[in-house]
Design a protein around this motif. Structure first.
Motif, PDB file in Angstrom:
ATOM      1  N   SER A 312      -1.787   0.337   9.374  1.00 41.68           N
ATOM      2  CA  SER A 312      -3.039  -0.034  10.036  1.00 41.68           C
ATOM      3  C   SER A 312      -4.107   0.955   9.609  1.00 41.68           C
ATOM      4  N   ILE A 313      -5.185   0.438   9.021  1.00 44.35           N
ATOM      5  CA  ILE A 313      -6.226   1.305   8.478  1.00 44.35           C
ATOM      6  C   ILE A 313      -7.369   1.441   9.478  1.00 44.35           C
ATOM      7  N   ALA A 314      -7.929   2.636   9.570  1.00 43.20           N
ATOM      8  CA  ALA A 314      -9.082   2.852  10.443  1.00 43.20           C
ATOM      9  C   ALA A 314     -10.295   2.141   9.873  1.00 43.20           C
ATOM     10  N   ALA A 315     -11.205   1.745  10.753  1.00 40.88           N
ATOM     11  CA  ALA A 315     -12.373   0.984  10.304  1.00 40.88           C
ATOM     12  C   ALA A 315     -13.224   1.774   9.311  1.00 40.88           C
ATOM     13  N   ASP A 316     -13.191   3.107   9.407  1.00 41.47           N
ATOM     14  CA  ASP A 316     -13.985   3.912   8.472  1.00 41.47           C
ATOM     15  C   ASP A 316     -13.188   4.291   7.220  1.00 41.47           C
ATOM     16  N   GLY A 317     -11.972   3.764   7.085  1.00 37.87           N
ATOM     17  CA  GLY A 317     -11.170   3.995   5.886  1.00 37.87           C
ATOM     18  C   GLY A 317     -10.605   5.402   5.772  1.00 37.87           C
ATOM     19  N   LYS A 318     -10.797   6.229   6.814  1.00 38.45           N
ATOM     20  CA  LYS A 318     -10.396   7.642   6.684  1.00 38.45           C
ATOM     21  C   LYS A 318      -8.934   7.895   7.049  1.00 38.45           C
ATOM     22  N   HIS A 319      -8.352   7.016   7.869  1.00 35.86           N
ATOM     23  CA  HIS A 319      -6.972   7.223   8.294  1.00 35.86           C
ATOM     24  C   HIS A 319      -6.144   5.958   8.145  1.00 35.86           C
ATOM     25  N   LEU A 320      -4.834   6.161   7.985  1.00 37.89           N
ATOM     26  CA  LEU A 320      -3.908   5.037   7.848  1.00 37.89           C
ATOM     27  C   LEU A 320      -2.641   5.333   8.651  1.00 37.89           C
ATOM     28  N   TRP A 321      -2.353   4.465   9.626  1.00 40.11           N
ATOM     29  CA  TRP A 321      -1.070   4.564  10.323  1.00 40.11           C
ATOM     30  C   TRP A 321       0.000   3.883   9.486  1.00 40.11           C
ATOM     31  N   VAL A 322       1.149   4.521   9.356  1.00 37.70           N
ATOM     32  CA  VAL A 322       2.287   3.936   8.638  1.00 37.70           C
ATOM     33  C   VAL A 322       3.513   4.053   9.546  1.00 37.70           C
ATOM     34  N   ARG A 331       3.427   7.498  11.496  1.00 36.48           N
ATOM     35  CA  ARG A 331       2.895   8.584  10.657  1.00 36.48           C
ATOM     36  C   ARG A 331       1.428   8.301  10.369  1.00 36.48           C
ATOM     37  N   LEU A 332       0.589   9.310  10.542  1.00 39.97           N
ATOM     38  CA  LEU A 332      -0.834   9.147  10.267  1.00 39.97           C
ATOM     39  C   LEU A 332      -1.193   9.872   8.974  1.00 39.97           C
ATOM     40  N   TYR A 333      -1.861   9.147   8.092  1.00 40.82           N
ATOM     41  CA  TYR A 333      -2.292   9.730   6.821  1.00 40.82           C
ATOM     42  C   TYR A 333      -3.802   9.876   6.798  1.00 40.82           C
TER      43      TYR A 333
END
Lengths: 424, 229
Positions: A312-322, A331-333
């Motif tokens: 799941s990607i954050a709306a601002d593209g800065k983070h990605l949940w995996v 896991r947060l990237y």
């Protein structure tokens, strides 16, 4: 960058009982052609749930949960709608007007259309039963809204039951329009899984999983079958969306699954995670403007096959949940540099975890547990729940859990948000 | 059908003229955009699905006493169709659609091959206000090369079946006292219809590019040309 005229439906986004513009919610994974995203507080969460022998009415069902903290029913199941039988309930998708929610079953190929005019009480208005007969495909997986119609990615076919499959288009009313096979030449393996469209670039990305024989097989048996393990997707396809012609086929070994384009204005990259090889891949133009797929990070310890599943990607593209299914970890990237993601946070959600959905503002994150009926853990390791968390920027803070086993609901799989007055 | 008081009538006429002015200005900005770096395929190099038969029903143009079948406006030529309503003020709603239609009309007029082969079509979502008399103020938009028809219906009873067959729903905005404000919540969808009355493309809510629409029209023209030969 080409300038395009944005046509609205913006008034739809204002159709809330609260007056102000709620606008747009995993909301970030929805089709760009959807008219009304929920950017404020989602009110309801719908969970497409697999029926289980000996559990409740044993039927697949749509479970609706109140997720608005202001509601007296916050964190409670407020509606269940059984559709009859068990057919491997899997994913869902809204129509472009967000009025209807389509939900598919991977075994019997039935597609259910729910009317969300009152999202607290979804109503089943049509069951599509001709998907296999019209297309020859099996396993209607991804439901991706196009203007006035629905694009469906299959997982398999009715002849060989391997992963060779295709895309089908239906009208919003549920009538068949057309189908396209996944490419099997120029490096294509013919497999399919997810869809993600970038309208401004006229590009569509598809990924590749496995066929009916594998996804209906017991996971323990599957992993011990070397021949069966060869039958997983190894490619992603970059399509010309308008012409629906493949432009380029990327070698992405290890079953690339969910795909997300960054929604940050100015960004022009997509991301996926591979289940078997445990990698994050980014699809981006190189310095020559050529689209490339690049292995940019490793998820967990690949030797232990953590099985990255949903992202799941954050709306601002800065983070990605995996989510990694086997160890139940979220896991947060940090994706600030998409070509060098960094894991910045991990939390064990349960013995297993599959889907993750975050609100548009990234402040709320929801997790469910079921992957496939024959792939879920066994015995006391077979957690089945929905867990809701707040994300405070540093950690996940648990808000509530809905225990699907204790409530005799079944296996909790795909989630979608809704709110009264949005959509329709 | 209700009659309007004289001040109300003048107000609506003023709104109609203002609407036309606003969208004309918008269209200039759209027309100025360049398509030199288009990522879209060239006309005729791709196929458009036959998505669904176009809706039908009774509609009005110019006179409330003379009904027409909607199909007379959606067959025989390529048709670009959208719902609208004359008092819509949402800049991303009807005015943006209108601006895009003007740009497309202008592009089509430049291409002699396309003259007379395409019509533009608006159907009102607000039949109680957008009477044939009101819509007659817009007829100046029509040109011999690319006619533009503004249609309405006698009432919602005639309109709703047309909307339903295109899966379009609307609702009316209300103020804090529950009184209707005149605003209609609706999704913007534009339909490209072939001369046989089949919907061949739907543009909505996302990115609506007049250049792409013109390419799609040219693709249908090439398809028609092939049939004739």
């Amino acid at each position: 960058m080409r300038k395009l005229l944005l046509l609205g439906g913006s008034l739809l986004a204002l159709m809330t009982p609260f007056g102000g513009p709620k606008a747009h919610a995993d909301e970030t994974c929805n089709s760009p052609f959807m008219s009304a995203l929920i950017k404020g507080q989602e009110q309801y969460l719908h969970v497409w749930t697999l029926g289980e022998v000996g559990v409740g009415d044993e039927s697949d069902k749509l479970v609706t949960i109140s997720v608005d903290p202001k509601s007296p029913n916050y964190g409670k199941v407020i509606n269940t709608l059984s559709v009859g039988g068990r057919g491997e309930a899997h994913h869902m998708g809204f129509t472009d007007d967000r009025r209807y929610l389509w939900a598919g079953r991977l075994d019997d190929n039935k597609i259910f259309i729910f009317d969300l005019i009152d999202p607290s009480k979804p109503k089943l208005v049509r069951t599509i039963t001709d998907y296999e007969a019209k297309t020859g495909f099996v396993g209607p997986h991804t439901f991706y809204a196009l203007p006035g119609r629905m694009l469906i990615q299959g997982l398999s076919n009715n002849k060989t039951h391997d992963g060779v499959t295709g895309l089908a288009t239906y009208t919003n009313d549920g009538d068949y329009v057309s189908s396209i096979p996944m490419p099997t030449t120029n490096g294509g393996d013919g497999y399919g899984y997810d869809i993600a469209i970038n309208p401004a670039e006229n590009l569509m990305l598809t990924s590749a999983f496995t066929g009916w024989t594998n996804y209906m097989m017991d996971l323990g048996k599957l992993v011990k079958d070397p021949e069966a393990m060869k039958n997983f997707g190894k490619t992603m396809v970059l399509w010309d969306y308008k012409s629906m012609e493949p432009k380029k086929i990327f070698s992405v070994p290890g079953a690339p699954l969910e795909i997300r384009w960054s929604l940050k204005p100015g960004d022009n990259w997509g991301v996926t995670a591979t289940a078997l090889s445990s990698k994050i891949w980014v699809i981006k133009q190189d310095s020559n403007g050529e689209w490339q797929a690049k292995d940019v990070a490793t998820v967990g310890d690949p030797s232990k096959v953590p099985l990255p599943v949903d992202i799941s990607i954050a709306a601002d593209g800065k983070h990605l949940w995996v989510d990694t299914f086997m160890d139940g970890m979220a896991r947060l990237y940090d994706m600030s540099n998409p070509e060098a993601p960094k894991e910045v946070y991990t939390k064990k959600i349960g013995n297993q975890v599959n889907m993750v959905s975050q609100s548009y503002d990234g402040k709320r994150v929801y997790f469910t547990t079921s992957l496939m009926s024959n792939w879920d853990h066994k015995g006391d390791q077979d957690d089945q729940f929905l867990k809701a968390y707040d994300w405070d920027g540093k950690q996940l803070v648990e808000k509530f859990t809905v225990d699907f086993t204790a409530l005799k609901l079944g296996r909790a799989h795909h989630m979608k948000f809704s709110a009264k007055g949005i959509g329709g | 059908m209700r009659f309007l008081s004289r001040p109300r009538y003048h107000l609506l006429v003023s709104c109609a003229l203002l609407f036309a002015l606003v969208v004309t200005r918008s269209s200039i900005a759209v027309a100025a955009e360049s398509a030199t770096d288009s990522p879209f395929p060239a006309p005729g190099t791709y196929k458009l699905d036959r998505i669904q038969p176009m809706a039908n029903g009774w509609v009005l143009e110019q006179s409330k006493w003379r009904p027409h079948r909607l199909s007379t406006y959606t067959t025989g030529k390529i048709t670009l169709f959208s719902f609208f309503y004359g008092t819509c003020r949402d800049p991303q709603g009807c005015p943006a659609t209108w601006a895009a239609f003007e740009t497309i009309q202008s592009e089509l007029e430049k291409d002699k091959e396309l003259n007379g082969r395409v019509r533009l079509l608006f159907l009102s979502l607000d039949p109680s206000v957008d009477t044939p008399e009101m819509l007659s103020f817009y007829t100046s938009k029509s040109t011999p090369e690319v006619p533009w028809h503004f249609l309405t219906t006698w009432s919602d009873w005639f309109l709703h079946p047309i909307m339903k067959s295109l899966s379009l729903t609307t609702s009316r905005a209300v103020d804090e006292n529950g009184k209707q404000t005149g605003e209609i919540y609706h999704m913007v969808r534009v339909y490209l219809i072939d001369p046989e009355g089949w919907v061949r493309e739907i543009y909505a809510t996302g990115f609506f590019d007049p250049d792409v629409v013109v390419n799609d029209i040219k693709t249908l023209v090439l398809e028609e040309n092939k049939k004739k030969h």
